[in-house]
Design a protein around this motif. Structure first.
Motif, PDB file in Angstrom:
ATOM      1  N   THR A  76      88.363  76.058  64.816  1.00 36.99           N
ATOM      2  CA  THR A  76      89.029  76.651  64.221  1.00 36.99           C
ATOM      3  C   THR A  76      90.077  77.935  64.893  1.00 36.99           C
ATOM      4  O   THR A  76      91.563  77.825  65.040  1.00 36.99           O
ATOM      5  CB  THR A  76      88.859  78.658  63.723  1.00 36.99           C
ATOM      6  OG1 THR A  76      87.810  79.270  64.473  1.00 36.99           O
ATOM      7  CG2 THR A  76      87.518  78.167  62.575  1.00 36.99           C
ATOM      8  N   LYS A  77      90.019  77.409  66.530  1.00 35.89           N
ATOM      9  CA  LYS A  77      91.434  78.312  66.856  1.00 35.89           C
ATOM     10  C   LYS A  77      91.567  76.660  67.965  1.00 35.89           C
ATOM     11  O   LYS A  77      92.650  76.356  68.324  1.00 35.89           O
ATOM     12  CB  LYS A  77      90.577  78.950  67.920  1.00 35.89           C
ATOM     13  CG  LYS A  77      90.468  80.198  67.561  1.00 35.89           C
ATOM     14  CD  LYS A  77      91.319  81.113  66.304  1.00 35.89           C
ATOM     15  CE  LYS A  77      91.226  82.052  65.976  1.00 35.89           C
ATOM     16  NZ  LYS A  77      92.252  82.533  64.427  1.00 35.89           N
ATOM     17  N   LYS A  78      90.967  75.815  68.582  1.00 35.80           N
ATOM     18  CA  LYS A  78      91.214  75.119  69.226  1.00 35.80           C
ATOM     19  C   LYS A  78      90.915  73.438  68.651  1.00 35.80           C
ATOM     20  O   LYS A  78      91.426  72.560  69.540  1.00 35.80           O
ATOM     21  CB  LYS A  78      89.590  74.858  70.694  1.00 35.80           C
ATOM     22  CG  LYS A  78      90.046  75.832  71.325  1.00 35.80           C
ATOM     23  CD  LYS A  78      90.800  75.963  72.300  1.00 35.80           C
ATOM     24  CE  LYS A  78      91.258  76.968  73.246  1.00 35.80           C
ATOM     25  NZ  LYS A  78      92.214  77.205  73.984  1.00 35.80           N
ATOM     26  N   GLY A  79      91.138  73.454  67.453  1.00 34.10           N
ATOM     27  CA  GLY A  79      91.590  72.020  66.673  1.00 34.10           C
ATOM     28  C   GLY A  79      90.166  71.134  66.836  1.00 34.10           C
ATOM     29  O   GLY A  79      90.461  70.372  66.962  1.00 34.10           O
ATOM     30  N   LYS A  80      89.111  71.649  67.585  1.00 35.07           N
ATOM     31  CA  LYS A  80      88.249  70.288  67.893  1.00 35.07           C
ATOM     32  C   LYS A  80      87.423  70.050  66.759  1.00 35.07           C
ATOM     33  O   LYS A  80      86.908  70.566  66.110  1.00 35.07           O
ATOM     34  CB  LYS A  80      86.898  70.785  69.103  1.00 35.07           C
ATOM     35  CG  LYS A  80      88.279  71.139  70.798  1.00 35.07           C
ATOM     36  CD  LYS A  80      86.933  71.402  71.660  1.00 35.07           C
ATOM     37  CE  LYS A  80      87.716  71.465  73.298  1.00 35.07           C
ATOM     38  NZ  LYS A  80      86.589  71.829  74.264  1.00 35.07           N
ATOM     39  N   LYS A  81      86.663  68.551  66.924  1.00 34.11           N
ATOM     40  CA  LYS A  81      85.715  67.968  66.257  1.00 34.11           C
ATOM     41  C   LYS A  81      84.230  68.216  66.504  1.00 34.11           C
ATOM     42  O   LYS A  81      83.759  68.252  67.381  1.00 34.11           O
ATOM     43  CB  LYS A  81      85.754  66.479  66.439  1.00 34.11           C
ATOM     44  CG  LYS A  81      87.353  66.147  65.644  1.00 34.11           C
ATOM     45  CD  LYS A  81      87.078  64.472  66.736  1.00 34.11           C
ATOM     46  CE  LYS A  81      88.565  63.969  65.924  1.00 34.11           C
ATOM     47  NZ  LYS A  81      88.920  62.645  65.729  1.00 34.11           N
ATOM     48  N   PRO A  82      83.612  68.333  65.678  1.00 34.11           N
ATOM     49  CA  PRO A  82      81.732  68.899  65.637  1.00 34.11           C
ATOM     50  C   PRO A  82      81.587  67.750  66.474  1.00 34.11           C
ATOM     51  O   PRO A  82      80.527  68.319  67.338  1.00 34.11           O
ATOM     52  CB  PRO A  82      81.676  68.835  64.534  1.00 34.11           C
ATOM     53  CG  PRO A  82      82.794  69.010  63.135  1.00 34.11           C
ATOM     54  CD  PRO A  82      83.880  68.777  64.051  1.00 34.11           C
ATOM     55  N   ILE A  83      81.752  66.440  66.971  1.00 36.33           N
ATOM     56  CA  ILE A  83      80.679  66.028  67.782  1.00 36.33           C
ATOM     57  C   ILE A  83      81.121  66.514  69.064  1.00 36.33           C
ATOM     58  O   ILE A  83      80.461  65.996  69.675  1.00 36.33           O
ATOM     59  CB  ILE A  83      81.591  64.042  67.411  1.00 36.33           C
ATOM     60  CG1 ILE A  83      80.131  63.086  68.058  1.00 36.33           C
ATOM     61  CG2 ILE A  83      82.883  64.007  67.943  1.00 36.33           C
ATOM     62  CD1 ILE A  83      79.407  63.313  67.709  1.00 36.33           C
ATOM     63  N   ASP A  84      82.145  66.226  69.442  1.00 33.46           N
ATOM     64  CA  ASP A  84      83.298  66.941  70.291  1.00 33.46           C
ATOM     65  C   ASP A  84      81.973  68.098  70.858  1.00 33.46           C
ATOM     66  O   ASP A  84      82.127  68.613  72.316  1.00 33.46           O
ATOM     67  CB  ASP A  84      84.058  67.098  70.463  1.00 33.46           C
ATOM     68  CG  ASP A  84      85.052  65.676  70.468  1.00 33.46           C
ATOM     69  OD1 ASP A  84      84.159  64.313  71.237  1.00 33.46           O
ATOM     70  OD2 ASP A  84      86.362  65.667  69.730  1.00 33.46           O
ATOM     71  N   VAL A  85      82.267  69.245  70.112  1.00 27.81           N
ATOM     72  CA  VAL A  85      81.590  70.775  70.135  1.00 27.81           C
ATOM     73  C   VAL A  85      80.173  71.283  70.659  1.00 27.81           C
ATOM     74  O   VAL A  85      80.169  71.542  71.220  1.00 27.81           O
ATOM     75  CB  VAL A  85      82.027  71.288  69.162  1.00 27.81           C
ATOM     76  CG1 VAL A  85      81.559  73.234  69.304  1.00 27.81           C
ATOM     77  CG2 VAL A  85      83.202  72.064  68.839  1.00 27.81           C
ATOM     78  N   PHE A  86      79.167  70.486  69.577  1.00 26.65           N
ATOM     79  CA  PHE A  86      78.190  70.688  69.575  1.00 26.65           C
ATOM     80  C   PHE A  86      77.239  70.541  70.950  1.00 26.65           C
ATOM     81  O   PHE A  86      76.726  71.255  71.429  1.00 26.65           O
ATOM     82  CB  PHE A  86      77.285  70.103  69.003  1.00 26.65           C
ATOM     83  CG  PHE A  86      76.510  68.911  69.145  1.00 26.65           C
ATOM     84  CD1 PHE A  86      75.438  68.304  69.768  1.00 26.65           C
ATOM     85  CD2 PHE A  86      77.309  67.863  69.487  1.00 26.65           C
ATOM     86  CE1 PHE A  86      74.531  67.001  69.536  1.00 26.65           C
ATOM     87  CE2 PHE A  86      76.704  66.396  68.626  1.00 26.65           C
ATOM     88  CZ  PHE A  86      75.507  65.976  69.510  1.00 26.65           C
ATOM     89  N   TYR A  87      78.029  69.590  72.655  1.00 29.05           N
ATOM     90  CA  TYR A  87      77.535  69.458  73.264  1.00 29.05           C
ATOM     91  C   TYR A  87      77.940  70.890  74.239  1.00 29.05           C
ATOM     92  O   TYR A  87      76.956  70.772  75.191  1.00 29.05           O
ATOM     93  CB  TYR A  87      77.656  68.151  74.020  1.00 29.05           C
ATOM     94  CG  TYR A  87      77.145  67.158  73.620  1.00 29.05           C
ATOM     95  CD1 TYR A  87      76.094  66.752  73.336  1.00 29.05           C
ATOM     96  CD2 TYR A  87      78.388  65.441  73.439  1.00 29.05           C
ATOM     97  CE1 TYR A  87      75.122  65.678  73.416  1.00 29.05           C
ATOM     98  CE2 TYR A  87      77.424  64.590  73.317  1.00 29.05           C
ATOM     99  CZ  TYR A  87      76.109  64.541  73.218  1.00 29.05           C
ATOM    100  OH  TYR A  87      75.433  63.458  72.876  1.00 29.05           O
ATOM    101  N   GLU A  88      79.233  71.251  74.015  1.00 32.44           N
ATOM    102  CA  GLU A  88      79.809  71.470  74.675  1.00 32.44           C
ATOM    103  C   GLU A  88      79.426  73.267  74.369  1.00 32.44           C
ATOM    104  O   GLU A  88      78.653  73.888  75.560  1.00 32.44           O
ATOM    105  CB  GLU A  88      80.949  71.377  74.331  1.00 32.44           C
ATOM    106  CG  GLU A  88      82.205  70.272  75.346  1.00 32.44           C
ATOM    107  CD  GLU A  88      83.290  70.885  75.066  1.00 32.44           C
ATOM    108  OE1 GLU A  88      83.907  71.271  75.020  1.00 32.44           O
ATOM    109  OE2 GLU A  88      83.970  69.171  75.626  1.00 32.44           O
ATOM    110  N   VAL A  89      78.580  73.374  73.830  1.00 36.16           N
ATOM    111  CA  VAL A  89      78.144  74.719  73.315  1.00 36.16           C
ATOM    112  C   VAL A  89      76.475  75.162  73.494  1.00 36.16           C
ATOM    113  O   VAL A  89      75.648  76.737  73.341  1.00 36.16           O
ATOM    114  CB  VAL A  89      78.440  75.433  72.030  1.00 36.16           C
ATOM    115  CG1 VAL A  89      80.401  75.410  71.274  1.00 36.16           C
ATOM    116  CG2 VAL A  89      77.587  74.297  71.201  1.00 36.16           C
TER     117      VAL A  89
END
Length: 272
Positions: A231-244
């Motif tokens: 919501t705040k960084k505008g990242k895509k789900p495919i880029d987020v799940f690894y990092e979290v």
């Protein structure tokens, strides 16, 4: 096959990721020197992210948490040489030099190493080893590790503070540690070890500090971070799940929708 490794000895590894994107969590029991040959390596720690490309080298200190994302670049797969600086060889090196060892390591971070002809020569000399059809002799492996230590000491005058630290993790503030490192998908035993606790003590202290189980707390914190990234960084789900800290996209999407009432993709679509 997502990743291929050639091990002439456990201490010297040639690694090749044959997929476009490969993700893993990292916590090494030994210091590791990594030279990227091709592709790209992103190293994500609790408060800093590094990106290494072909020809770049870094030292990954032992007992440090990180997420590694290996990807192709310029049409080439991720390839790297990893040299583990084992504690036995390091102890022998510093004992032979009659040098005082450090009491406490002075860094929690990855150490990028400067460009150096010494590093170039060192890694070039090892490439033929991976074409051998027999195991590299242990004596030669140890000599190469000693050479790596010598090269590191010649290009970084503060490296002794890290390499000569043979202490084990001591009992530390569990709340502070977990708040910094919850995004790393580590076994509970590893979280316990890094906070200086047995698994049983870790779970007991965790429940006392957070009033819930470690797994429930970790899931909630990772989902909160994912929501922020979307919501705040505008990242895509495919880029987020690894990092979290999630292992796969489907599990992430399921947990996210259960927590927030819509999938990551649906949420991301509303923010466009």
């Amino acid at each position: 096959m997502p990743i291929r490794q050639v091990n002439n000895n456990a201490e010297i590894v040639f690694t090749c990721s044959e997929s476009v994107l490969y993700n893993t969590e990292m916590i090494a029991e030994e210091h590791s020197v990594v030279r990227v040959l091709s592709g790209e390596l992103k190293v994500i720690q609790s408060n800093k992210t590094y990106v290494f490309g072909a020809g770049e080298t870094h030292l990954f200190p032992r007992n440090r948490l990180a997420t590694l994302i290996k990807s192709e670049k310029d049409g080439l797969p991720y390839k790297a040489i990893v040299v583990k600086l084992t504690q036995d060889v390091l102890r022998a090196f510093y004992e032979q030099k009659k040098m005082q060892t450090a009491m406490v390591s002075k860094t929690d971070y990855i150490i990028p190493l400067p460009k150096s002809p010494l590093l170039d020569s060192f890694f070039s000399s090892m490439l033929p080893y991976f074409d051998l059809d027999y195991k590299l002799p242990q004596e030669l492996s140890q000599l190469k590790i000693q050479e790596a230590i010598t090269v590191l000491r010649s290009i970084n005058r503060d490296i002794d503070n890290i390499l000569s630290d043979f202490s084990e993790p001591h009992k530390i503030n569990l709340v502070e540690f977990m708040e910094r490192n919850y995004m790393f998908n580590m076994p509970m035993e590893k979280f316990g070890y890094l906070t200086g606790r047995s698994l049983t003590t870790f779970k007991r202290d965790f429940k006392k500090a957070f009033s819930m189980t470690p797994q429930k707390w970790l899931t909630e914190k990772r989902l909160e971070l994912a929501y922020y990234q979307l919501t705040k960084k505008g990242k895509k789900p495919i880029d987020v799940f690894y990092e979290v800290g999630f292992e796969n996209l489907s599990h992430f999407s399921y947990a996210f929708k259960k927590q927030f009432g819509q999938s990551p993709a649906e949420l991301a679509a509303t923010k466009k």
